[in-house]
Write a protein that holds these residues in place. Structure first.
Motif, PDB file in Angstrom:
ATOM      1  N   ARG A  22     -27.523 -56.492  -7.753  1.00 13.09           N
ATOM      2  CA  ARG A  22     -26.633 -57.233  -6.988  1.00 13.09           C
ATOM      3  C   ARG A  22     -24.898 -56.959  -8.155  1.00 13.09           C
ATOM      4  NH1 ARG A  22     -30.099 -56.604  -4.370  1.00 13.09           N
ATOM      5  NH2 ARG A  22     -30.199 -57.802  -2.553  1.00 13.09           N
ATOM      6  N   HIS A  23     -24.090 -55.909  -7.562  1.00 15.38           N
ATOM      7  CA  HIS A  23     -23.413 -55.054  -8.391  1.00 15.38           C
ATOM      8  C   HIS A  23     -22.326 -56.190  -7.776  1.00 15.38           C
ATOM      9  CE1 HIS A  23     -24.790 -51.467  -9.275  1.00 15.38           C
ATOM     10  NE2 HIS A  23     -26.107 -52.240  -9.549  1.00 15.38           N
ATOM     11  N   GLU A  24     -21.611 -56.334  -9.154  1.00  9.31           N
ATOM     12  CA  GLU A  24     -19.505 -56.814  -8.983  1.00  9.31           C
ATOM     13  C   GLU A  24     -18.971 -56.118  -9.961  1.00  9.31           C
ATOM     14  OE1 GLU A  24     -17.570 -58.330  -7.701  1.00  9.31           O
ATOM     15  OE2 GLU A  24     -18.494 -60.222  -7.353  1.00  9.31           O
ATOM     16  N   SER A  25     -17.393 -56.394  -9.818  1.00 10.01           N
ATOM     17  CA  SER A  25     -16.113 -56.379 -10.183  1.00 10.01           C
ATOM     18  C   SER A  25     -16.285 -56.718 -11.706  1.00 10.01           C
ATOM     19  CB  SER A  25     -15.205 -55.837  -9.934  1.00 10.01           C
ATOM     20  OG  SER A  25     -14.967 -55.860  -8.556  1.00 10.01           O
ATOM     21  N   LEU A  26     -15.913 -55.886 -13.134  1.00 10.98           N
ATOM     22  CA  LEU A  26     -16.330 -56.245 -14.010  1.00 10.98           C
ATOM     23  C   LEU A  26     -15.678 -57.837 -14.148  1.00 10.98           C
ATOM     24  CD1 LEU A  26     -15.362 -52.728 -16.644  1.00 10.98           C
ATOM     25  CD2 LEU A  26     -17.727 -53.911 -15.070  1.00 10.98           C
ATOM     26  N   GLY A  27     -15.635 -58.587 -15.124  1.00  8.90           N
ATOM     27  CA  GLY A  27     -15.355 -59.630 -15.449  1.00  8.90           C
ATOM     28  C   GLY A  27     -15.731 -60.711 -14.928  1.00  8.90           C
ATOM     29  N   ARG A  28     -16.567 -60.408 -12.622  1.00  7.06           N
ATOM     30  CA  ARG A  28     -15.703 -61.698 -12.021  1.00  7.06           C
ATOM     31  C   ARG A  28     -17.567 -61.939 -11.642  1.00  7.06           C
ATOM     32  NH1 ARG A  28     -11.391 -58.461  -7.511  1.00  7.06           N
ATOM     33  NH2 ARG A  28      -9.887 -58.757  -9.626  1.00  7.06           N
ATOM     34  N   GLY A  29     -18.185 -61.648 -12.370  1.00  6.10           N
ATOM     35  CA  GLY A  29     -19.734 -61.444 -12.536  1.00  6.10           C
ATOM     36  C   GLY A  29     -20.330 -62.912 -12.890  1.00  6.10           C
ATOM     37  N   PHE A  30     -21.620 -63.045 -13.364  1.00 11.49           N
ATOM     38  CA  PHE A  30     -22.322 -63.776 -14.333  1.00 11.49           C
ATOM     39  C   PHE A  30     -22.358 -63.300 -15.728  1.00 11.49           C
ATOM     40  CE2 PHE A  30     -23.430 -65.193 -10.518  1.00 11.49           C
ATOM     41  CZ  PHE A  30     -23.639 -66.814 -11.273  1.00 11.49           C
ATOM     42  N   LEU A  31     -22.140 -62.179 -16.101  1.00  8.27           N
ATOM     43  CA  LEU A  31     -21.884 -61.336 -17.718  1.00  8.27           C
ATOM     44  C   LEU A  31     -20.615 -61.448 -17.930  1.00  8.27           C
ATOM     45  CD1 LEU A  31     -23.562 -57.738 -16.914  1.00  8.27           C
ATOM     46  CD2 LEU A  31     -24.350 -59.601 -17.937  1.00  8.27           C
ATOM     47  N   GLY A  32     -19.552 -61.454 -17.648  1.00 10.89           N
ATOM     48  CA  GLY A  32     -18.286 -61.697 -18.114  1.00 10.89           C
ATOM     49  C   GLY A  32     -17.664 -60.453 -18.556  1.00 10.89           C
ATOM     50  N   LEU A  33     -16.913 -60.549 -20.040  1.00 10.79           N
ATOM     51  CA  LEU A  33     -16.613 -59.080 -20.244  1.00 10.79           C
ATOM     52  C   LEU A  33     -16.504 -59.342 -21.471  1.00 10.79           C
ATOM     53  CD1 LEU A  33     -12.262 -59.976 -18.814  1.00 10.79           C
ATOM     54  CD2 LEU A  33     -13.845 -57.918 -18.344  1.00 10.79           C
ATOM     55  N   ALA A  34     -17.353 -60.502 -22.210  1.00  9.93           N
ATOM     56  CA  ALA A  34     -17.518 -60.156 -23.441  1.00  9.93           C
ATOM     57  C   ALA A  34     -19.059 -59.651 -23.970  1.00  9.93           C
ATOM     58  CB  ALA A  34     -17.773 -61.601 -23.705  1.00  9.93           C
ATOM     59  N   ALA A  35     -19.301 -59.384 -22.843  1.00 10.59           N
ATOM     60  CA  ALA A  35     -20.609 -58.108 -22.475  1.00 10.59           C
ATOM     61  C   ALA A  35     -19.634 -57.030 -22.406  1.00 10.59           C
ATOM     62  CB  ALA A  35     -21.482 -58.881 -21.767  1.00 10.59           C
ATOM     63  N   PHE A  36     -19.340 -56.772 -22.051  1.00 10.94           N
ATOM     64  CA  PHE A  36     -18.595 -55.014 -21.857  1.00 10.94           C
ATOM     65  C   PHE A  36     -17.922 -54.514 -23.440  1.00 10.94           C
ATOM     66  CE2 PHE A  36     -19.356 -56.518 -17.274  1.00 10.94           C
ATOM     67  CZ  PHE A  36     -20.337 -55.801 -17.330  1.00 10.94           C
ATOM     68  N   GLU A  37     -17.159 -56.134 -24.095  1.00  7.73           N
ATOM     69  CA  GLU A  37     -16.617 -55.654 -24.734  1.00  7.73           C
ATOM     70  C   GLU A  37     -17.911 -55.462 -26.072  1.00  7.73           C
ATOM     71  OE1 GLU A  37     -13.427 -57.669 -27.731  1.00  7.73           O
ATOM     72  OE2 GLU A  37     -13.428 -58.841 -25.974  1.00  7.73           O
ATOM     73  N   ASN A  38     -18.576 -55.901 -26.216  1.00  7.59           N
ATOM     74  CA  ASN A  38     -19.671 -55.376 -26.997  1.00  7.59           C
ATOM     75  C   ASN A  38     -20.802 -54.323 -26.930  1.00  7.59           C
ATOM     76  OD1 ASN A  38     -20.143 -58.202 -28.308  1.00  7.59           O
ATOM     77  ND2 ASN A  38     -21.207 -58.859 -26.530  1.00  7.59           N
TER      78      ASN A  38
END
Length: 76
Positions: A22-38
Motif C-alpha cells: 500500500r503506497h504512501e507519500s514520501l515521509g508520510r508512512g512507515f519508511l520515513g524520509l531517512a530511507a529516501f535520503e539513504n
C-alpha cells in the motif's frame, strides 16, 4: 546492485511483514524520509532510474524536489 535496473519510490502505509503493498507519500508512512535520503546518496544506484510511485499526484513536484534536495546530504 548488479542486476537492479530501476527502482520505484514510495513510502508505505503498512509495517514491514504484513505482506501488503500500500503506497504512501514520501515521509508520510512507515519508511520515513531517512530511507529516501539513504537511497538518494547511495553511489551504487547513481545510474539506476528512479520512478516516483506515490499516491497523491498533487505532491509529485514537491516530492521530486525533496528527493533532489537530499542528494549530497551524506550522514556521518
Amino acid at each position: 546492485y548488479k542486476f537492479l535496473s530501476g527502482m520505484h519510490l514510495n513510502d508505505t502505509k503498512n509495517e514491514l511483514g504484513v505482506r501488503k503493498d500500500r503506497h504512501e507519500s514520501l515521509g508520510r508512512g512507515f519508511l520515513g524520509l531517512a530511507a529516501f535520503e539513504n537511497i538518494m546518496n547511495d553511489p551504487n544506484i547513481d545510474e539506476i532510474p528512479l520512478i516516483l510511485e506515490t499516491i497523491d499526484d498533487s505532491l509529485w513536484a514537491e516530492e521530486i524536489a525533496l528527493l533532489r534536495s537530499m542528494q549530497g546530504r551524506r550522514k556521518a
